[in-house]
Write a protein that holds these residues in place. Structure first.
Motif, PDB file in Angstrom:
ATOM      1  N   VAL A   1     -63.590 -38.315  30.854  1.00  0.00           N
ATOM      2  CA  VAL A   1     -64.178 -37.783  31.747  1.00  0.00           C
ATOM      3  C   VAL A   1     -63.649 -36.609  32.626  1.00  0.00           C
ATOM      4  O   VAL A   1     -64.649 -35.763  32.799  1.00  0.00           O
ATOM      5  N   ILE A   2     -62.398 -36.539  32.603  1.00  0.00           N
ATOM      6  CA  ILE A   2     -62.009 -35.307  33.472  1.00  0.00           C
ATOM      7  C   ILE A   2     -62.032 -34.166  32.522  1.00  0.00           C
ATOM      8  O   ILE A   2     -62.144 -33.017  33.033  1.00  0.00           O
ATOM      9  N   CYS A   3     -61.855 -34.466  31.190  1.00  0.00           N
ATOM     10  CA  CYS A   3     -62.003 -33.388  30.198  1.00  0.00           C
ATOM     11  C   CYS A   3     -63.299 -32.976  30.519  1.00  0.00           C
ATOM     12  O   CYS A   3     -63.321 -31.478  30.289  1.00  0.00           O
ATOM     13  N   ARG A   4     -64.459 -33.513  30.294  1.00  0.00           N
ATOM     14  CA  ARG A   4     -65.775 -33.061  30.488  1.00  0.00           C
ATOM     15  C   ARG A   4     -65.902 -32.454  32.001  1.00  0.00           C
ATOM     16  O   ARG A   4     -66.742 -31.359  31.957  1.00  0.00           O
ATOM     17  N   LEU A   5     -65.264 -32.963  32.879  1.00  0.00           N
ATOM     18  CA  LEU A   5     -65.608 -32.492  34.403  1.00  0.00           C
ATOM     19  C   LEU A   5     -64.706 -30.889  34.422  1.00  0.00           C
ATOM     20  O   LEU A   5     -65.371 -30.070  34.999  1.00  0.00           O
ATOM     21  N   ILE A   6     -63.776 -30.651  33.607  1.00  0.00           N
ATOM     22  CA  ILE A   6     -63.125 -29.351  33.924  1.00  0.00           C
ATOM     23  C   ILE A   6     -63.733 -28.195  32.805  1.00  0.00           C
ATOM     24  O   ILE A   6     -63.324 -27.024  32.900  1.00  0.00           O
ATOM     25  N   GLY A   7     -64.786 -28.763  32.058  1.00  0.00           N
ATOM     26  CA  GLY A   7     -65.624 -27.846  31.293  1.00  0.00           C
ATOM     27  C   GLY A   7     -65.444 -27.949  29.585  1.00  0.00           C
ATOM     28  O   GLY A   7     -66.044 -27.145  29.095  1.00  0.00           O
ATOM     29  N   MET A   8     -64.940 -29.042  29.135  1.00  0.00           N
ATOM     30  CA  MET A   8     -64.914 -29.211  27.818  1.00  0.00           C
ATOM     31  C   MET A   8     -66.281 -29.876  27.372  1.00  0.00           C
ATOM     32  O   MET A   8     -66.432 -31.106  28.045  1.00  0.00           O
ATOM     33  N   ARG A   9     -66.832 -29.473  26.451  1.00  0.00           N
ATOM     34  CA  ARG A   9     -68.074 -30.152  25.883  1.00  0.00           C
ATOM     35  C   ARG A   9     -67.907 -31.202  24.935  1.00  0.00           C
ATOM     36  O   ARG A   9     -68.703 -32.192  24.983  1.00  0.00           O
ATOM     37  N   GLU A  10     -67.003 -30.774  23.917  1.00  0.00           N
ATOM     38  CA  GLU A  10     -66.688 -31.880  23.119  1.00  0.00           C
ATOM     39  C   GLU A  10     -65.199 -32.343  23.432  1.00  0.00           C
ATOM     40  O   GLU A  10     -64.220 -31.450  23.404  1.00  0.00           O
ATOM     41  N   VAL A  11     -64.948 -33.711  23.546  1.00  0.00           N
ATOM     42  CA  VAL A  11     -63.899 -34.319  24.015  1.00  0.00           C
ATOM     43  C   VAL A  11     -63.609 -35.257  22.907  1.00  0.00           C
ATOM     44  O   VAL A  11     -64.101 -36.366  22.744  1.00  0.00           O
ATOM     45  N   SER A  12     -62.243 -35.079  22.189  1.00  0.00           N
ATOM     46  CA  SER A  12     -61.622 -36.210  21.282  1.00  0.00           C
ATOM     47  C   SER A  12     -60.827 -37.121  22.292  1.00  0.00           C
ATOM     48  O   SER A  12     -60.357 -36.827  23.063  1.00  0.00           O
ATOM     49  N   ALA A  13     -60.582 -38.351  21.329  1.00  0.00           N
ATOM     50  CA  ALA A  13     -59.521 -39.175  21.865  1.00  0.00           C
ATOM     51  C   ALA A  13     -58.188 -38.494  22.271  1.00  0.00           C
ATOM     52  O   ALA A  13     -57.606 -38.790  23.282  1.00  0.00           O
TER      53      ALA A  13
ATOM     54  N   TYR B   1     -66.446 -21.174  32.485  1.00  0.00           N
ATOM     55  CA  TYR B   1     -67.233 -20.449  33.566  1.00  0.00           C
ATOM     56  C   TYR B   1     -67.839 -19.127  32.830  1.00  0.00           C
ATOM     57  O   TYR B   1     -68.769 -18.877  33.055  1.00  0.00           O
ATOM     58  N   ASP B   2     -66.662 -18.428  32.177  1.00  0.00           N
ATOM     59  CA  ASP B   2     -67.621 -17.535  31.592  1.00  0.00           C
ATOM     60  C   ASP B   2     -68.643 -17.446  30.577  1.00  0.00           C
ATOM     61  O   ASP B   2     -69.377 -16.939  30.377  1.00  0.00           O
ATOM     62  N   ASP B   3     -68.498 -18.641  29.985  1.00  0.00           N
ATOM     63  CA  ASP B   3     -69.496 -19.057  29.022  1.00  0.00           C
ATOM     64  C   ASP B   3     -70.816 -19.206  29.620  1.00  0.00           C
ATOM     65  O   ASP B   3     -72.150 -19.009  29.137  1.00  0.00           O
ATOM     66  N   GLY B   4     -70.658 -19.839  30.866  1.00  0.00           N
ATOM     67  CA  GLY B   4     -71.891 -20.107  31.748  1.00  0.00           C
ATOM     68  C   GLY B   4     -72.952 -21.157  31.347  1.00  0.00           C
ATOM     69  O   GLY B   4     -73.988 -21.065  31.823  1.00  0.00           O
ATOM     70  N   ASP B   5     -72.499 -21.850  30.392  1.00  0.00           N
ATOM     71  CA  ASP B   5     -73.369 -22.950  29.876  1.00  0.00           C
ATOM     72  C   ASP B   5     -73.524 -24.090  31.013  1.00  0.00           C
ATOM     73  O   ASP B   5     -72.726 -24.504  31.421  1.00  0.00           O
ATOM     74  N   GLU B   6     -74.810 -24.068  31.508  1.00  0.00           N
ATOM     75  CA  GLU B   6     -75.142 -25.098  32.580  1.00  0.00           C
ATOM     76  C   GLU B   6     -75.006 -26.641  32.251  1.00  0.00           C
ATOM     77  O   GLU B   6     -75.319 -27.362  32.997  1.00  0.00           O
ATOM     78  N   SER B   7     -74.863 -26.860  30.742  1.00  0.00           N
ATOM     79  CA  SER B   7     -74.435 -28.287  30.486  1.00  0.00           C
ATOM     80  C   SER B   7     -73.236 -28.630  30.653  1.00  0.00           C
ATOM     81  O   SER B   7     -72.861 -29.920  30.668  1.00  0.00           O
TER      82      SER B   7
ATOM     83  N   VAL C   1     -70.054 -28.864  33.631  1.00  0.00           N
ATOM     84  CA  VAL C   1     -69.849 -28.788  35.154  1.00  0.00           C
ATOM     85  C   VAL C   1     -69.374 -27.472  35.448  1.00  0.00           C
ATOM     86  O   VAL C   1     -69.893 -27.071  36.639  1.00  0.00           O
ATOM     87  N   VAL C   2     -68.531 -26.884  34.890  1.00  0.00           N
ATOM     88  CA  VAL C   2     -68.016 -25.639  35.258  1.00  0.00           C
ATOM     89  C   VAL C   2     -69.045 -24.495  35.350  1.00  0.00           C
ATOM     90  O   VAL C   2     -69.149 -23.518  36.276  1.00  0.00           O
ATOM     91  N   GLY C   3     -69.818 -24.639  34.158  1.00  0.00           N
ATOM     92  CA  GLY C   3     -70.937 -23.848  34.012  1.00  0.00           C
ATOM     93  C   GLY C   3     -72.157 -23.821  35.062  1.00  0.00           C
ATOM     94  O   GLY C   3     -72.428 -22.843  35.788  1.00  0.00           O
ATOM     95  N   ARG C   4     -72.008 -24.937  35.664  1.00  0.00           N
ATOM     96  CA  ARG C   4     -73.084 -25.293  36.890  1.00  0.00           C
ATOM     97  C   ARG C   4     -72.493 -24.700  38.032  1.00  0.00           C
ATOM     98  O   ARG C   4     -73.084 -24.253  39.043  1.00  0.00           O
ATOM     99  N   MET C   5     -71.178 -24.756  38.173  1.00  0.00           N
ATOM    100  CA  MET C   5     -70.462 -24.106  39.346  1.00  0.00           C
ATOM    101  C   MET C   5     -70.850 -22.921  39.370  1.00  0.00           C
ATOM    102  O   MET C   5     -71.066 -22.143  40.526  1.00  0.00           O
ATOM    103  N   ARG C   6     -70.858 -22.235  38.433  1.00  0.00           N
ATOM    104  CA  ARG C   6     -71.285 -20.708  38.329  1.00  0.00           C
ATOM    105  C   ARG C   6     -72.459 -20.467  38.836  1.00  0.00           C
ATOM    106  O   ARG C   6     -72.911 -19.713  39.554  1.00  0.00           O
ATOM    107  N   ALA C   7     -73.522 -21.221  38.163  1.00  0.00           N
ATOM    108  CA  ALA C   7     -74.787 -21.216  38.616  1.00  0.00           C
ATOM    109  C   ALA C   7     -75.136 -21.484  40.286  1.00  0.00           C
ATOM    110  O   ALA C   7     -76.087 -21.071  40.667  1.00  0.00           O
TER     111      ALA C   7
END
Length: 385
Positions: A145-157, A204-210, A212-218
């Protein structure tokens, strides 16, 4: 009627605290005997009463950015502009920007997406009667969950476990007595936070709103604000849920309490949070002359809110008990500093605990953890069937 095993459940919790803090915990509990508020040489003004604690937390004269406050710990690592060490208009504005990210519908969807596979695999293993180390499983899920929260789209174990271990290493440098981190500790923490910041900056630089960090930019956060927020969420979010769920399961098993349905689940979670107290101590710095209870304080004084004492004053674990408004979720703060990530934490806890408790788990073996900030189990083996 109090659960029959409440005494056994509380004894197990006390052992966790003593293993984590063999000196500080007995002192912390001893201070509760001196009344609601006591000035303790070398510590500060200690608060053991829920109503007084809430009054301090909602009074602007008691700050998080002065001497003896959380700012002393985290500003050298995170910089001056993250929620952990901010006050006033800047703090209010940053919270306003972040709030939409933690709307219940948003975080529930994020948790459902991230935990669908690991929760499904965990359920299948337990349904087959396999023994499971719940502590290890929670590290994996909280890390994901934290990996996704800080901006990782694909998270492995592997990513999830690695990032969780990094967060655990930083948080373990802090004790209940800590005022500041050493130069060496700051350097270690910065190395870890640099990795987190790099992930957040790329998102953030990528800006993908999918993301969390991308939504921060938006939502209008600057790159620095997004990076700082990611670091703060990483530090505060890696261990709270991971340590709590095993303790919840152990409390219910020790006390002999069975949970039937979502309302009982919510009551069990709330009282287990009270007993375990995820934030056992909160610090504030006095910015203007005031009173804390009957004790006069002046600028520069340190106020130590022993949230654990405030919560434990209301008795042993009992999900059916009702408590006064001043105690409500005090362990997540109050007023302008109430934990902005509370909805995310609760979404994670409900998702995992709801799935687990429906399978009627029982604890077969356990080992307490030592040298940790948040008391927890090193291992908690459970099985079903």
């Amino acid at each position: 009627m109090r659960p029959r095993g409440a005494g056994r459940a509380m004894a197990a919790e006390n052992r966790l605290y003593l293993a984590a803090h063999p000196v500080a915990y007995p002192l912390m509990r001893l201070l509760a005997r001196f009344g609601p508020v006591v000035r303790a040489p070398g510590l500060g003004v200690v608060v053991n009463d829920a109503a007084t604690a809430r009054a301090v937390l909602t009074d602007e004269r008691f700050r998080k950015d002065g001497p003896g406050s959380p700012g002393d710990l985290w500003t050298p690592v995170l910089g001056p502009s993250v929620l952990l060490n901010m006050e006033g208009e800047g703090h209010t504005e940053l919270r306003r920007k972040l709030a939409p990210l933690f709307a219940p519908a948003q975080v529930e969807a994020l948790v459902a997406d991230v935990l669908e596979v690991p929760l499904g695999e965990l359920s299948a293993r337990l349904a087959r009667g396999e023994p499971v180390d719940l502590v290890d499983e929670m590290r994996l899920m909280a890390g994901a969950v934290i990996c996704r929260l800080i901006g990782m789209r694909e998270v492995s174990a592997r990513d999830a476990r690695s990032l969780f271990a990094d967060g655990e290493r930083v948080v373990s440098m802090v004790s209940l007595r800590s005022r500041r981190l050493s130069h060496r500790q700051v350097a270690v923490a910065r190395r870890v936070l640099d990795r987190v910041g790099a992930i957040a900056a790329a998102a953030y630089d990528d800006g993908d709103e999918s993301t969390v960090v991308g939504r921060m930019r938006a939502l209008g956060l600057s790159a620095a604000e997004a990076r700082g927020a990611a670091g703060a969420f990483f530090l505060t979010g890696t261990e709270t849920v991971a340590t709590f769920v095993p303790r919840l399961v152990a409390l219910l098993d020790d006390a002999g309490v069975r949970v039937e349905g979502p309302e009982e689940l919510d009551r069990a979670i709330e009282d287990a949070l009270r007993v375990t107290t995820p934030t056992p101590v909160m610090l504030r710095s006095v910015a203007a002359p005031a009173r804390v209870g009957r004790v006069r304080v002046r600028p520069g004084d340190r106020v130590v809110i022993v949230t654990h004492n405030c919560a434990r004053a209301f008795g042993p674990f009992d999900p059916a008990a009702k408590h006064p408004p001043e105690l409500r979720r005090l362990w997540f703060g109050a007023g302008p500093h109430f934990c902005v990530g509370y909805p995310l934490a609760m979404a994670e806890i409900r998702a995992v605990a709801g799935t687990l408790l429906a399978l009627r788990p029982r604890v077969t073996r356990r080992k307490t953890a030592r040298g940790v900030l948040i008391p927890t189990y090193e291992h908690l083996w459970i099985t079903c069937g």
